[in-house]
Design a protein around this motif. Structure first.
Motif, PDB file in Angstrom:
ATOM      1  N   GLY A   7       0.872  -1.295  -0.103  1.00 42.67           N
ATOM      2  CA  GLY A   7       0.093  -0.088  -0.085  1.00 42.67           C
ATOM      3  C   GLY A   7       0.770   1.153   0.058  1.00 42.67           C
ATOM      4  O   GLY A   7       0.639   2.417  -0.550  1.00 42.67           O
ATOM      5  N   GLN A   8       1.962   1.136   0.627  1.00 46.04           N
ATOM      6  CA  GLN A   8       3.072   2.383   0.890  1.00 46.04           C
ATOM      7  C   GLN A   8       3.447   2.713  -0.491  1.00 46.04           C
ATOM      8  O   GLN A   8       3.669   3.739  -1.004  1.00 46.04           O
ATOM      9  CB  GLN A   8       3.878   2.126   1.996  1.00 46.04           C
ATOM     10  N   ILE A   9       3.965   1.553  -1.078  1.00 41.49           N
ATOM     11  CA  ILE A   9       4.616   1.495  -2.443  1.00 41.49           C
ATOM     12  C   ILE A   9       3.668   2.342  -3.491  1.00 41.49           C
ATOM     13  O   ILE A   9       3.982   3.142  -4.018  1.00 41.49           O
ATOM     14  CB  ILE A   9       5.267   0.472  -2.709  1.00 41.49           C
ATOM     15  N   GLN A  10       2.495   1.916  -3.329  1.00 41.24           N
ATOM     16  CA  GLN A  10       1.613   2.462  -4.273  1.00 41.24           C
ATOM     17  C   GLN A  10       1.420   4.085  -4.081  1.00 41.24           C
ATOM     18  O   GLN A  10       1.129   4.756  -4.660  1.00 41.24           O
ATOM     19  CB  GLN A  10       0.269   1.726  -4.245  1.00 41.24           C
ATOM     20  N   ARG A  11       1.057   4.470  -2.606  1.00 41.94           N
ATOM     21  CA  ARG A  11       0.878   5.658  -2.202  1.00 41.94           C
ATOM     22  C   ARG A  11       1.992   6.474  -2.864  1.00 41.94           C
ATOM     23  O   ARG A  11       1.929   7.508  -3.311  1.00 41.94           O
ATOM     24  CB  ARG A  11       0.780   5.918  -0.774  1.00 41.94           C
ATOM     25  N   SER A  13       4.125   5.988  -5.452  1.00 41.97           N
ATOM     26  CA  SER A  13       3.977   6.246  -6.968  1.00 41.97           C
ATOM     27  C   SER A  13       2.920   7.030  -7.276  1.00 41.97           C
ATOM     28  O   SER A  13       3.148   7.638  -8.275  1.00 41.97           O
ATOM     29  CB  SER A  13       4.002   4.642  -7.570  1.00 41.97           C
ATOM     30  N   GLU A  14       1.946   7.074  -6.642  1.00 45.92           N
ATOM     31  CA  GLU A  14       0.779   7.758  -6.892  1.00 45.92           C
ATOM     32  C   GLU A  14       1.250   9.227  -6.812  1.00 45.92           C
ATOM     33  O   GLU A  14       0.782  10.208  -7.413  1.00 45.92           O
ATOM     34  CB  GLU A  14      -0.581   7.750  -5.987  1.00 45.92           C
ATOM     35  N   GLU A  15       1.809   9.688  -5.567  1.00 41.96           N
ATOM     36  CA  GLU A  15       2.370  10.905  -5.271  1.00 41.96           C
ATOM     37  C   GLU A  15       3.340  11.203  -6.446  1.00 41.96           C
ATOM     38  O   GLU A  15       3.242  12.552  -6.833  1.00 41.96           O
ATOM     39  CB  GLU A  15       2.924  11.179  -3.944  1.00 41.96           C
ATOM     40  N   LEU A  16       4.478  10.497  -6.819  1.00 44.73           N
ATOM     41  CA  LEU A  16       5.263  10.808  -7.628  1.00 44.73           C
ATOM     42  C   LEU A  16       4.514  11.042  -9.151  1.00 44.73           C
ATOM     43  O   LEU A  16       4.781  12.254  -9.687  1.00 44.73           O
ATOM     44  CB  LEU A  16       6.161   9.463  -7.879  1.00 44.73           C
ATOM     45  N   ASN A  17       3.519  10.411  -9.487  1.00 45.30           N
ATOM     46  CA  ASN A  17       3.126  10.322 -10.692  1.00 45.30           C
ATOM     47  C   ASN A  17       2.033  11.750 -10.875  1.00 45.30           C
ATOM     48  O   ASN A  17       2.195  12.402 -11.679  1.00 45.30           O
ATOM     49  CB  ASN A  17       2.051   9.206 -10.600  1.00 45.30           C
ATOM     50  N   GLN A  18       1.766  12.081  -9.508  1.00 48.64           N
ATOM     51  CA  GLN A  18       0.847  13.387  -9.489  1.00 48.64           C
ATOM     52  C   GLN A  18       1.811  14.767  -9.814  1.00 48.64           C
ATOM     53  O   GLN A  18       1.434  15.469 -10.466  1.00 48.64           O
ATOM     54  CB  GLN A  18       0.199  13.427  -8.115  1.00 48.64           C
ATOM     55  N   ALA A  19       2.860  14.578  -9.071  1.00 46.95           N
ATOM     56  CA  ALA A  19       3.794  15.776  -9.040  1.00 46.95           C
ATOM     57  C   ALA A  19       4.481  15.734 -10.757  1.00 46.95           C
ATOM     58  O   ALA A  19       4.651  16.843 -11.204  1.00 46.95           O
ATOM     59  CB  ALA A  19       5.010  15.416  -8.298  1.00 46.95           C
ATOM     60  N   LEU A  20       4.650  14.512 -11.117  1.00 44.75           N
ATOM     61  CA  LEU A  20       5.134  14.461 -12.705  1.00 44.75           C
ATOM     62  C   LEU A  20       4.009  15.214 -13.597  1.00 44.75           C
ATOM     63  O   LEU A  20       4.174  15.793 -14.430  1.00 44.75           O
ATOM     64  CB  LEU A  20       5.440  13.174 -12.990  1.00 44.75           C
ATOM     65  N   GLN A  21       2.757  14.641 -13.386  1.00 47.31           N
ATOM     66  CA  GLN A  21       1.596  15.261 -13.973  1.00 47.31           C
ATOM     67  C   GLN A  21       1.589  16.591 -14.120  1.00 47.31           C
ATOM     68  O   GLN A  21       1.388  17.327 -15.138  1.00 47.31           O
ATOM     69  CB  GLN A  21       0.570  14.522 -13.716  1.00 47.31           C
ATOM     70  N   ARG A  22       1.521  17.140 -12.757  1.00 47.83           N
ATOM     71  CA  ARG A  22       1.491  18.607 -12.813  1.00 47.83           C
ATOM     72  C   ARG A  22       2.597  19.406 -13.452  1.00 47.83           C
ATOM     73  O   ARG A  22       2.248  20.218 -13.937  1.00 47.83           O
ATOM     74  CB  ARG A  22       1.411  18.971 -11.399  1.00 47.83           C
ATOM     75  N   LYS A  23       3.791  18.816 -13.431  1.00 47.66           N
ATOM     76  CA  LYS A  23       4.853  19.291 -14.277  1.00 47.66           C
ATOM     77  C   LYS A  23       4.721  19.364 -15.658  1.00 47.66           C
ATOM     78  O   LYS A  23       4.739  20.458 -16.281  1.00 47.66           O
ATOM     79  CB  LYS A  23       6.106  18.668 -13.577  1.00 47.66           C
ATOM     80  N   LEU A  24       4.388  18.267 -15.966  1.00 50.91           N
ATOM     81  CA  LEU A  24       3.985  18.176 -17.587  1.00 50.91           C
ATOM     82  C   LEU A  24       2.918  18.941 -18.171  1.00 50.91           C
ATOM     83  O   LEU A  24       2.949  19.714 -19.095  1.00 50.91           O
ATOM     84  CB  LEU A  24       3.674  16.751 -17.852  1.00 50.91           C
ATOM     85  N   THR A  25       1.894  19.013 -17.235  1.00 52.41           N
ATOM     86  CA  THR A  25       0.851  19.786 -17.512  1.00 52.41           C
ATOM     87  C   THR A  25       1.042  21.389 -17.675  1.00 52.41           C
ATOM     88  O   THR A  25       0.776  22.225 -18.505  1.00 52.41           O
ATOM     89  CB  THR A  25      -0.521  19.801 -16.455  1.00 52.41           C
ATOM     90  N   LEU A  26       1.941  22.006 -16.526  1.00 54.34           N
ATOM     91  CA  LEU A  26       2.079  23.296 -16.388  1.00 54.34           C
ATOM     92  C   LEU A  26       3.103  23.387 -17.554  1.00 54.34           C
ATOM     93  O   LEU A  26       3.167  24.626 -18.043  1.00 54.34           O
ATOM     94  CB  LEU A  26       2.967  23.351 -15.178  1.00 54.34           C
ATOM     95  N   GLU A  27       4.109  22.669 -17.905  1.00 57.97           N
ATOM     96  CA  GLU A  27       4.966  22.971 -19.046  1.00 57.97           C
ATOM     97  C   GLU A  27       4.197  22.929 -20.531  1.00 57.97           C
ATOM     98  O   GLU A  27       4.537  24.295 -21.017  1.00 57.97           O
ATOM     99  CB  GLU A  27       5.879  21.835 -19.351  1.00 57.97           C
ATOM    100  N   ASN A  28       3.198  22.188 -20.639  1.00 55.23           N
ATOM    101  CA  ASN A  28       2.399  22.364 -21.724  1.00 55.23           C
ATOM    102  C   ASN A  28       1.673  23.801 -21.751  1.00 55.23           C
ATOM    103  O   ASN A  28       1.347  24.560 -22.766  1.00 55.23           O
ATOM    104  CB  ASN A  28       1.311  21.239 -21.924  1.00 55.23           C
ATOM    105  N   GLN A  29       1.177  24.266 -20.684  1.00 54.17           N
ATOM    106  CA  GLN A  29       0.480  25.425 -20.291  1.00 54.17           C
ATOM    107  C   GLN A  29       1.184  26.884 -20.663  1.00 54.17           C
ATOM    108  O   GLN A  29       0.911  27.824 -21.101  1.00 54.17           O
ATOM    109  CB  GLN A  29      -0.347  25.249 -19.131  1.00 54.17           C
ATOM    110  N   LEU A  30       2.539  26.379 -20.113  1.00 50.32           N
ATOM    111  CA  LEU A  30       3.393  27.566 -20.088  1.00 50.32           C
ATOM    112  C   LEU A  30       3.928  27.747 -21.230  1.00 50.32           C
ATOM    113  O   LEU A  30       4.100  29.032 -21.959  1.00 50.32           O
ATOM    114  CB  LEU A  30       4.665  27.065 -19.383  1.00 50.32           C
ATOM    115  N   ARG A  31       3.587  26.997 -22.520  1.00 46.99           N
ATOM    116  CA  ARG A  31       3.857  27.156 -23.756  1.00 46.99           C
ATOM    117  C   ARG A  31       3.239  28.271 -24.354  1.00 46.99           C
ATOM    118  O   ARG A  31       3.625  28.854 -25.270  1.00 46.99           O
ATOM    119  CB  ARG A  31       3.582  25.898 -24.561  1.00 46.99           C
TER     120      ARG A  31
END
Ligand code: C2E
Ligand code: CA
Ligand code: CA
Ligand code: CA
Length: 278
Positions: A7-11, A13-31
């Motif tokens: 459960g902890q591992i999943q948590r 990787s979910e957090e990591l995934n969210q941070a990465l998602q936000r970064k990718l989304t921001l990068e696209n919007q920054l464009r």
């Protein structure tokens, strides 16, 4: 190390995934942020401790994101650096700041310089001298009204080219500061070879300068060294009387921080300059 439960591992990787998602989304919007008019500039006054008047302004970029509200440059400038977007964004910041300073001069707002931050990619990866030269020529702004801030770490990435570029920027008539000074490890002899006008002491030294003998000693040493090299010293992030008094006693030349003024939008800044300007 203790094994992690599933459960902890999943948590994680979910957090990591969210941070990465936000970064990718921001990068696209920054464009699209420039084109959509979502970027704007704030200006923070720098106060001369001897005269008590405003000595200059630092230009600080802001992103008004349609969903997330105001996003700090501390978050999006690193994303812009990584993706290369910092090049067009940096060019927009420079042009906008220079145009604003020019408009203020035309309107009789006191002539203090504006300082623009240059990112590492912009400085070492593009023809920054040609850009600054063109922007100054096209605007007709007197070059002494433009200051450029370069972090200590950038200047150390490629010392020889840095010195050469700085010399060329100075030949254009601009003023140069080393930003976040004290966080890198530049030596006295290194600094001596750089054509700079000013050192900007990092906020991390200012934070407890009134409470820590070591921080005060560090700041005093930086100031003594800078003055020997005939450089001016400015401290950033000054918030209270204690810090101000300590920095004054240490011989600091200029102060920037919320104590005198938070970063202001262009209209508020013009008003501030009319009240406190040189
Ligand atoms: P910096 O160049 O060290 O800028 C100073 C930061 O300290 C600014 O944060 C400013 O708002 C903040 N500050 C000033 N006075 C105080 C104070 O009294 N207390 C506290 N707690 N903070 C204070 P900001 O605007 O969030 O910018 C963060 C960083 O983002 C800047 O650090 C700079 O590295 C970068 N940045 C901002 N604008 C630009 C830009 O136009 N171009 C580039 N390349 N980088 C920028
Ligand atoms: Ca700066
Ligand atoms: Ca700084
Ligand atoms: Ca800083």
């Amino acid at each position: 190390a203790k094994a992690l439960g599933g459960g902890q591992i999943q948590r994680y990787s979910e957090e990591l995934n969210q941070a990465l998602q936000r970064k990718l989304t921001l990068e696209n919007q920054l464009r699209h942020a420039i084109g959509r008019g979502e970027l704007y500039l704030n200006y923070q006054p720098k106060t001369d401790l001897r005269s008590g008047g405003v000595a200059g302004l630092e230009v600080l970029v802001r992103w008004k994101h349609p969903e997330h509200g105001s996003i700090s440059p501390a978050e999006f400038i690193p994303i812009a650096e990584e993706s290369g977007l910092v090049v067009p964004i940096g060019e927009w910041i420079l042009r906008t700041a220079v145009a604003q300073r020019r408009a203020w001069s035309d309107a009789g707002v006191p002539d203090v310089p504006v300082a623009v931050n240059l990112s590492g990619k912009q400085f070492l990866g593009t023809d920054v001298v040609a850009l600054v030269g063109a922007v100054l020529r096209e605007s007709g702004l007197p070059p002494r009204l433009l200051e450029l801030e370069l972090t200590e770490s950038i200047s150390m990435d490629d010392p020889v080219r840095t010195a050469d570029l700085m010399r060329q920027l100075r030949e254009l008539g601009t003023t140069l500061s080393i930003d976040d000074f004290g966080t890198g490890y530049s030596s006295l002899s290194y600094l001596k070879r750089l054509p700079v006008d000013k050192l900007k002491v990092d906020r991390s030294f200012v934070l407890d300068v009134h409470q820590s003998a070591e921080s005060l000693a560090m700041v005093k040493a930086i100031i003594a060294m800078a003055h020997t090299l005939r450089l001016e010293v400015i401290a950033e992030g000054v918030e209270n009387d204690g810090q101000l008094a300590a920095l004054r006693s240490a011989g600091c030349d200029q102060i920037q921080g919320d104590y005198f003024s938070k970063p202001l939008d262009a209209d508020a800044c013009a008003e501030y300059l009319r009240k406190h300007g040189a």
